[in-house]
Motif scaffolding. Structure first.
Motif, PDB file in Angstrom:
ATOM      1  N   ASP A 190      -1.352 -12.918  11.061  1.00 31.96           N
ATOM      2  CA  ASP A 190      -2.002 -11.625  10.829  1.00 31.96           C
ATOM      3  C   ASP A 190      -1.010 -10.478  10.951  1.00 31.96           C
ATOM      4  N   THR A 191      -0.105 -10.573  11.901  1.00 29.60           N
ATOM      5  CA  THR A 191       0.891  -9.512  12.110  1.00 29.60           C
ATOM      6  C   THR A 191       1.820  -9.403  10.904  1.00 29.60           C
ATOM      7  N   GLU A 192       2.248 -10.535  10.355  1.00 28.71           N
ATOM      8  CA  GLU A 192       3.109 -10.518   9.166  1.00 28.71           C
ATOM      9  C   GLU A 192       2.374  -9.926   7.976  1.00 28.71           C
ATOM     10  N   ASN A 193       1.101 -10.284   7.816  1.00 28.47           N
ATOM     11  CA  ASN A 193       0.290  -9.724   6.731  1.00 28.47           C
ATOM     12  C   ASN A 193       0.155  -8.204   6.867  1.00 28.47           C
ATOM     13  N   GLU A 194      -0.094  -7.760   8.097  1.00 29.02           N
ATOM     14  CA  GLU A 194      -0.228  -6.315   8.336  1.00 29.02           C
ATOM     15  C   GLU A 194       1.067  -5.593   8.023  1.00 29.02           C
ATOM     16  N   ARG A 195       2.197  -6.166   8.422  1.00 31.48           N
ATOM     17  CA  ARG A 195       3.510  -5.549   8.148  1.00 31.48           C
ATOM     18  C   ARG A 195       3.757  -5.470   6.645  1.00 31.48           C
ATOM     19  N   ARG A 196       3.410  -6.553   5.933  1.00 27.37           N
ATOM     20  CA  ARG A 196       3.592  -6.562   4.480  1.00 27.37           C
ATOM     21  C   ARG A 196       2.711  -5.506   3.817  1.00 27.37           C
ATOM     22  N   GLU A 197       1.465  -5.410   4.244  1.00 26.14           N
ATOM     23  CA  GLU A 197       0.547  -4.407   3.695  1.00 26.14           C
ATOM     24  C   GLU A 197       1.043  -2.997   3.975  1.00 26.14           C
ATOM     25  N   ILE A 198       1.544  -2.768   5.187  1.00 33.24           N
ATOM     26  CA  ILE A 198       2.067  -1.442   5.538  1.00 33.24           C
ATOM     27  C   ILE A 198       3.286  -1.112   4.676  1.00 33.24           C
ATOM     28  N   ALA A 199       4.160  -2.078   4.474  1.00 32.61           N
ATOM     29  CA  ALA A 199       5.348  -1.862   3.633  1.00 32.61           C
ATOM     30  C   ALA A 199       4.934  -1.537   2.200  1.00 32.61           C
ATOM     31  N   GLU A 200       3.933  -2.250   1.679  1.00 35.50           N
ATOM     32  CA  GLU A 200       3.444  -1.982   0.324  1.00 35.50           C
ATOM     33  C   GLU A 200       2.838  -0.589   0.225  1.00 35.50           C
ATOM     34  N   LEU A 201       2.067  -0.192   1.232  1.00 31.79           N
ATOM     35  CA  LEU A 201       1.465   1.142   1.232  1.00 31.79           C
ATOM     36  C   LEU A 201       2.535   2.228   1.288  1.00 31.79           C
ATOM     37  N   LYS A 202       3.566   2.017   2.110  1.00 31.60           N
ATOM     38  CA  LYS A 202       4.655   2.990   2.188  1.00 31.60           C
ATOM     39  C   LYS A 202       5.353   3.121   0.840  1.00 31.60           C
ATOM     40  N   HIS A 203       5.541   1.990   0.166  1.00 32.62           N
ATOM     41  CA  HIS A 203       6.160   2.001  -1.162  1.00 32.62           C
ATOM     42  C   HIS A 203       5.287   2.783  -2.147  1.00 32.62           C
ATOM     43  N   ASP A 204       3.980   2.528  -2.131  1.00 28.29           N
ATOM     44  CA  ASP A 204       3.049   3.226  -3.020  1.00 28.29           C
ATOM     45  C   ASP A 204       3.060   4.734  -2.760  1.00 28.29           C
ATOM     46  N   VAL A 205       3.078   5.127  -1.494  1.00 31.24           N
ATOM     47  CA  VAL A 205       3.110   6.544  -1.132  1.00 31.24           C
ATOM     48  C   VAL A 205       4.397   7.184  -1.644  1.00 31.24           C
ATOM     49  N   ALA A 206       5.517   6.502  -1.489  1.00 33.44           N
ATOM     50  CA  ALA A 206       6.803   7.028  -1.963  1.00 33.44           C
ATOM     51  C   ALA A 206       6.775   7.233  -3.476  1.00 33.44           C
ATOM     52  N   GLU A 207       6.183   6.285  -4.217  1.00 31.27           N
ATOM     53  CA  GLU A 207       6.069   6.428  -5.677  1.00 31.27           C
ATOM     54  C   GLU A 207       5.206   7.621  -6.044  1.00 31.27           C
ATOM     55  N   LEU A 208       4.080   7.798  -5.365  1.00 30.22           N
ATOM     56  CA  LEU A 208       3.200   8.940  -5.640  1.00 30.22           C
ATOM     57  C   LEU A 208       3.906  10.255  -5.340  1.00 30.22           C
TER      58      LEU A 208
END
Length: 122
Positions: A3-21
């Motif tokens: 679960d912790t790895e999944n959460e880290r991956r999701e957070i990294a993806e969200l940070k990437h999406d925010v940077a693109e926006l």
């Protein structure tokens, strides 16, 4: 994966999406005068603000799309008393229904025109 790895991956993806926006927002032009922009031969594109001409009045909006009803409201008119049409570059005037959404960065709109339903109105 845990679960912790999944959460880290999701957070990294969200940070990437925010940077693109954020990059997209920085690249947007501050203000596009639709009429001048289209007449100059430029293709429609997104901006932070758009200057619209409705009849002889110019108004600035901070959205990418509006309904016919919302556009009429900008000049204190309502669809029960006025018809709205938009001048599309190279295609003349087209009617805009009250609930039709006009997308400023893709509809090739030059300007808007109103017509009173009752000839004695404005």
């Amino acid at each position: 994966m845990t679960d912790t790895e999944n959460e880290r991956r999701e957070i990294a993806e969200l940070k990437h999406d925010v940077a693109e926006l954020e990059r997209d927002i920085e690249e947007l032009e501050e203000l596009i005068d639709l009429e001048e922009h289209i007449k100059a031969g430029h293709k429609p594109k997104k901006a932070k603000k758009y200057r619209l001409r409705i009849d002889k009045e110019k108004v600035v909006v901070e959205v990418h799309e509006m309904t016919g009803r919302q556009i009429l409201a900008l000049v204190n008119k309502t669809p029960d008393k006025y018809l709205l049409s938009m001048k599309v570059h190279g295609a003349g005037f087209k009617p805009v229904a009250p609930d039709h959404e006009v997308v400023f960065h893709s509809d090739h709109v030059e300007r808007f025109q109103t017509l009173a339903l009752d000839p004695s109105e404005g």
